[in-house]
Design a protein around this motif. Structure first.
Motif, PDB file in Angstrom:
ATOM      1  N   VAL A   4      18.071 -16.034   8.028  1.00  0.00           N
ATOM      2  CA  VAL A   4      17.207 -16.215   8.953  1.00  0.00           C
ATOM      3  C   VAL A   4      17.453 -15.066   9.851  1.00  0.00           C
ATOM      4  CG1 VAL A   4      17.189 -18.722   9.297  1.00  0.00           C
ATOM      5  CG2 VAL A   4      19.078 -17.615  10.362  1.00  0.00           C
ATOM      6  N   SER A   5      16.419 -14.416  10.535  1.00  0.00           N
ATOM      7  CA  SER A   5      16.697 -13.523  11.322  1.00  0.00           C
ATOM      8  C   SER A   5      16.044 -13.768  12.804  1.00  0.00           C
ATOM      9  CB  SER A   5      15.947 -12.052  10.595  1.00  0.00           C
ATOM     10  OG  SER A   5      16.103 -10.741  11.424  1.00  0.00           O
ATOM     11  N   THR A   6      16.718 -13.367  13.843  1.00  0.00           N
ATOM     12  CA  THR A   6      16.018 -13.687  14.860  1.00  0.00           C
ATOM     13  C   THR A   6      16.562 -12.613  16.241  1.00  0.00           C
ATOM     14  OG1 THR A   6      15.402 -15.239  16.795  1.00  0.00           O
ATOM     15  CG2 THR A   6      17.496 -15.418  15.723  1.00  0.00           C
ATOM     16  N   LEU A  54      26.158 -22.228  21.652  1.00  0.00           N
ATOM     17  CA  LEU A  54      25.162 -22.381  20.526  1.00  0.00           C
ATOM     18  C   LEU A  54      23.850 -21.900  21.082  1.00  0.00           C
ATOM     19  CD1 LEU A  54      24.564 -23.782  17.902  1.00  0.00           C
ATOM     20  CD2 LEU A  54      24.163 -25.687  18.831  1.00  0.00           C
ATOM     21  N   ILE A  55      23.276 -20.871  20.149  1.00  0.00           N
ATOM     22  CA  ILE A  55      22.028 -20.340  20.483  1.00  0.00           C
ATOM     23  C   ILE A  55      20.863 -21.049  19.620  1.00  0.00           C
ATOM     24  CG2 ILE A  55      20.628 -18.253  20.170  1.00  0.00           C
ATOM     25  CD1 ILE A  55      22.582 -17.760  22.072  1.00  0.00           C
ATOM     26  N   ALA A  56      21.140 -21.225  18.352  1.00  0.00           N
ATOM     27  CA  ALA A  56      20.050 -21.693  17.552  1.00  0.00           C
ATOM     28  C   ALA A  56      20.638 -22.310  16.217  1.00  0.00           C
ATOM     29  CB  ALA A  56      19.128 -20.680  17.028  1.00  0.00           C
ATOM     30  N   SER A  57      19.987 -23.574  15.611  1.00  0.00           N
ATOM     31  CA  SER A  57      20.470 -23.956  14.213  1.00  0.00           C
ATOM     32  C   SER A  57      19.276 -24.202  13.444  1.00  0.00           C
ATOM     33  CB  SER A  57      20.861 -25.534  14.841  1.00  0.00           C
ATOM     34  OG  SER A  57      20.998 -26.369  13.514  1.00  0.00           O
ATOM     35  N   PHE A  58      19.497 -23.654  12.427  1.00  0.00           N
ATOM     36  CA  PHE A  58      18.385 -23.692  11.373  1.00  0.00           C
ATOM     37  C   PHE A  58      18.610 -24.765  10.221  1.00  0.00           C
ATOM     38  CE2 PHE A  58      18.414 -19.952  13.474  1.00  0.00           C
ATOM     39  CZ  PHE A  58      17.127 -19.427  13.799  1.00  0.00           C
ATOM     40  N   ASP A  59      17.556 -25.747  10.061  1.00  0.00           N
ATOM     41  CA  ASP A  59      17.565 -26.672   8.988  1.00  0.00           C
ATOM     42  C   ASP A  59      16.716 -26.135   7.760  1.00  0.00           C
ATOM     43  OD1 ASP A  59      19.495 -28.148  10.364  1.00  0.00           O
ATOM     44  OD2 ASP A  59      17.940 -29.883  10.602  1.00  0.00           O
ATOM     45  N   LEU A  60      17.681 -25.801   6.817  1.00  0.00           N
ATOM     46  CA  LEU A  60      16.911 -25.431   5.516  1.00  0.00           C
ATOM     47  C   LEU A  60      16.368 -26.412   4.477  1.00  0.00           C
ATOM     48  CD1 LEU A  60      19.799 -22.654   4.826  1.00  0.00           C
ATOM     49  CD2 LEU A  60      17.533 -22.546   5.901  1.00  0.00           C
ATOM     50  N   ASN A  91      15.194 -34.757  17.483  1.00  0.00           N
ATOM     51  CA  ASN A  91      15.945 -34.439  16.707  1.00  0.00           C
ATOM     52  C   ASN A  91      17.038 -33.158  17.284  1.00  0.00           C
ATOM     53  OD1 ASN A  91      15.482 -36.177  14.487  1.00  0.00           O
ATOM     54  ND2 ASN A  91      13.828 -34.700  13.873  1.00  0.00           N
ATOM     55  N   TRP A  92      16.333 -32.805  18.395  1.00  0.00           N
ATOM     56  CA  TRP A  92      16.832 -31.647  19.227  1.00  0.00           C
ATOM     57  C   TRP A  92      18.506 -31.753  19.594  1.00  0.00           C
ATOM     58  CZ3 TRP A  92      18.023 -29.853  24.302  1.00  0.00           C
ATOM     59  CH2 TRP A  92      17.994 -28.265  24.288  1.00  0.00           C
ATOM     60  N   PHE A 149      23.959 -28.005  22.306  1.00  0.00           N
ATOM     61  CA  PHE A 149      23.415 -26.863  22.915  1.00  0.00           C
ATOM     62  C   PHE A 149      23.871 -26.904  24.521  1.00  0.00           C
ATOM     63  CE2 PHE A 149      19.579 -26.677  20.053  1.00  0.00           C
ATOM     64  CZ  PHE A 149      19.847 -25.504  19.680  1.00  0.00           C
TER      65      PHE A 149
END
Lengths: 104, 157
Positions: free
Chosen positions: B119-121, B105-111, B36-37, B42
């Protein structure tokens, strides 16, 4: 390299806030070893899964652009004191780690 | 007969050592490919290309329903705290982008169904640029941007 995951999960007014600190180099693959000039191989967490009572709440896909020893916080509806929250990750070299915490 | 056996042995050991070298060089690392990555997203070097690869579209609408919190000035680009929050209903995912990075693109968060769009990072930033948050909803992509001044880049060596 891989260490444990520190997790705090706190429930308040029906919302659970999860905070996690992972131990990982998060090497982008772009840096060079200053002494040898050799590129340092990419080594970073690619996927983080957050579960509440074995049910997936959030899946994160990361690049090497997330800082070293990553911090992650997320929230979800529900969660009672004493229930479990699990966080697991897999990196680009196939290493993995997981940890659990009780909601307080 | 003896010669033939010796040849087989040589071949066998050569083959084995070649595999050993490939593994140690990271060419055959098990589990490198996560299904899934979003690899292409990226690897993209432009924000729009990354969004196209990740979400199938780069047409985002700036919205005050997306809130992004990041420092005005980051003294260390290697550690820039970023928090994204939204009150939009039915948010499916949140992407964090550092527009000035080589691969933005740093990150993607599936909710998941129970997740709240929050989200916090902490991210790395190569230089002064916008940090962009994109929230995917049923009806399209909502975004917000926050300029962050970086005094020391966090991606170089």
């Amino acid at each position: 390299m891989a260490g444990n995951i520190k997790i705090r999960a706190k429930s308040s007014n029906g919302v659970t806030t999860v905070k996690a600190l992972m131990s990982h180099e998060m090497e982008t693959g772009l840096r060079k070893d200053k002494a040898t000039g050799e590129p340092i191989p990419a080594h970073f967490i690619q996927e983080v899964t957050g579960k509440w009572n074995d049910q997936v709440v959030m899946t994160a896909f990361w690049s090497g652009g997330v800082s070293k020893n990553p911090y992650l916080s997320f929230k979800f509806n529900g969660g009672e004191k004493g229930e479990s929250v699990e966080i697991s990750w897999v990196d680009n070299q196939g290493q993995s780690e997981s940890g659990t915490a009780e909601i307080s | 007969m003896i010669d033939a056996k010796r040849r087989t042995l040589l071949k066998g050991s050569l083959g084995a050592s070649a595999i050993g070298i490939a593994v140690s060089a990271g060419l055959l690392t098990p589990g490198t490919v996560l299904a899934n990555w979003p690899k292409a997203a990226f690897a993209a070097t432009e924000t729009d290309a990354a969004l196209n690869d990740l979400l199938g579209s780069a047409s985002t609408e700036t919205s005050d329903q997306v809130k992004i919190k990041a420092p005005d000035i980051a003294e260390n680009g290697a550690v820039v705290p970023v928090t994204v929050e939204s009150d939009v209903a039915g948010a499916k995912s949140i992407a964090i982008i550092a527009a000035g990075n080589g691969t933005p693109l740093i990150a993607s968060f599936d909710l998941g169904a129970d997740a709240i769009p929050f989200v916090s990072t902490r991210i790395k930033m190569a230089k002064t640029a916008d940090v962009i948050a994109v929230v995917q909803t049923e009806s399209g992509l909502l975004s917000a941007a926050k300029p962050v001044k970086v005094t020391i880049g966090g991606c170089g060596g």
